[in-house]
Design a protein around this motif. Structure first.
Motif, short mmCIF file in Angstrom:
data_model
loop_
_atom_site.label_atom_id
_atom_site.label_comp_id
_atom_site.label_asym_id
_atom_site.label_seq_id
_atom_site.Cartn_x
_atom_site.Cartn_y
_atom_site.Cartn_z
N ASP A 22 0.86 -1.18 0.00
CA ASP A 22 0.00 0.00 0.00
C ASP A 22 0.90 1.24 0.00
OD1 ASP A 22 -2.58 1.46 0.53
OD2 ASP A 22 -1.47 1.98 2.35
N SER A 23 0.73 2.09 -0.98
CA SER A 23 1.65 3.22 -1.14
C SER A 23 1.54 4.25 -0.01
CB SER A 23 1.42 3.91 -2.49
OG SER A 23 0.10 4.44 -2.55
N MET A 24 0.40 4.36 0.64
CA MET A 24 0.25 5.36 1.70
C MET A 24 0.90 4.91 3.01
SD MET A 24 -3.12 7.40 2.90
CE MET A 24 -3.70 6.81 4.46
N THR A 25 0.77 3.62 3.34
CA THR A 25 1.17 3.15 4.66
C THR A 25 2.40 2.25 4.65
OG1 THR A 25 -0.26 1.22 4.53
CG2 THR A 25 -1.22 3.23 5.46
N ASP A 56 -8.42 -0.47 13.67
CA ASP A 56 -8.70 0.72 12.88
C ASP A 56 -8.69 1.97 13.75
OD1 ASP A 56 -11.28 1.10 13.95
OD2 ASP A 56 -12.30 0.83 12.06
N VAL A 57 -8.62 3.12 13.07
CA VAL A 57 -8.54 4.43 13.74
C VAL A 57 -9.91 4.76 14.32
CG1 VAL A 57 -8.09 6.90 13.42
CG2 VAL A 57 -6.76 5.23 12.13
N LYS A 77 -1.57 6.82 8.58
CA LYS A 77 -0.14 6.48 8.41
C LYS A 77 0.52 6.22 9.76
CE LYS A 77 0.29 9.57 4.51
NZ LYS A 77 0.90 10.80 4.02
N GLU A 78 0.22 7.05 10.74
CA GLU A 78 0.83 6.87 12.06
C GLU A 78 0.35 5.58 12.71
OE1 GLU A 78 3.40 8.79 13.43
OE2 GLU A 78 3.34 9.32 11.31
N ARG A 95 -2.96 -3.48 5.13
CA ARG A 95 -4.04 -2.49 5.14
C ARG A 95 -5.21 -3.13 4.40
NH1 ARG A 95 -4.17 3.45 2.31
NH2 ARG A 95 -6.11 4.18 3.29
N PHE A 96 -6.25 -3.41 5.15
CA PHE A 96 -7.41 -4.12 4.63
C PHE A 96 -8.29 -3.19 3.81
CE2 PHE A 96 -11.70 -5.97 5.36
CZ PHE A 96 -11.48 -7.19 4.75
N GLY A 97 -8.31 -1.93 4.20
CA GLY A 97 -9.10 -0.94 3.48
C GLY A 97 -9.27 0.29 4.34
N GLY A 98 -9.30 1.46 3.73
CA GLY A 98 -9.52 2.70 4.48
C GLY A 98 -8.55 2.83 5.63
#
Length: 181
Positions: A22-25, A56-57, A77-78, A95-98
């Motif tokens: 996943d490019s973001m995380t 999840d957040v 990300k954190e 990262r499963f999603g969102g």
């Protein structure tokens, strides 16, 4: 000629990494997660007891609505960084999603859930103490340890961990709503 092949080899490695991560995380992406589950399902000898954590957040909508989506992305990300710090060699973190993540550990024992949750909470608390934001990053986690067999497939165990995580999340929301009254 050698430089050409080295360059092409590096480009190929980058493309493979891009397809898995996943490019973001920088956690595994959902496709890789689903492929890993399918592979593990075929080889139940490697994962007789598997430990799955869903995470999840909390209050991401609040962060997005009050501080902007860049801050929401920062929170995701954190959280990913904290999760990856908690993983041990051999764990699969995706990262499963969102804002949802899943962690698999094939070498689980009865203390695995407790140890991971303690380590996670300590690292998240430490993170919040050093990052200066107008909000604290909070997360809900749910863990399940189960034997993979015809009754408990990996997909079912992930669903169970997700249900535990959502119950924890619901309790946190209810306690926050009570505190805001």
């Amino acid at each position: 000629l050698a430089r050409y092949f080295i360059k092409k080899s590096n480009e190929t490695k980058a493309a493979i990494r891009g397809a898995c991560i996943d490019s973001m995380t920088n956690a595994y992406n959902r496709n890789t997660y689903e492929e890993d589950i399918a592979e593990l399902e075929k080889d139940t000898e490697r994962c007789k007891k598997i430990f799955v954590t869903a995470c999840d957040v909390n209050f991401l909508k609040y962060i997005n609505d009050n501080y902007g989506h860049d801050e929401g992305d920062f929170a995701i990300k954190e959280l990913a960084n904290v999760i990856k710090e908690c993983c041990e060699d051999g764990d699969i973190c995706a990262r499963f999603g969102g804002d949802e993540f899943v962690i698999f550990n094939r070498n689980a024992n009865e203390d695995s859930c407790h140890i991971l949750e303690q380590r996670f909470n300590a690292k998240l608390e430490h993170h919040n103490s050093i990052v200066t934001k107008p909000y604290k990053i909070s997360a809900s986690i749910g863990s399940v340890i189960e034997k993979v067999d015809s009754t408990y497939t990996l997909f079912k165990i992930v669903k169970m961990a997700d249900e535990v995580m959502y119950e924890v999340k619901k309790n946190k929301k209810n306690s926050r709503a009570g505190a805001l009254k």
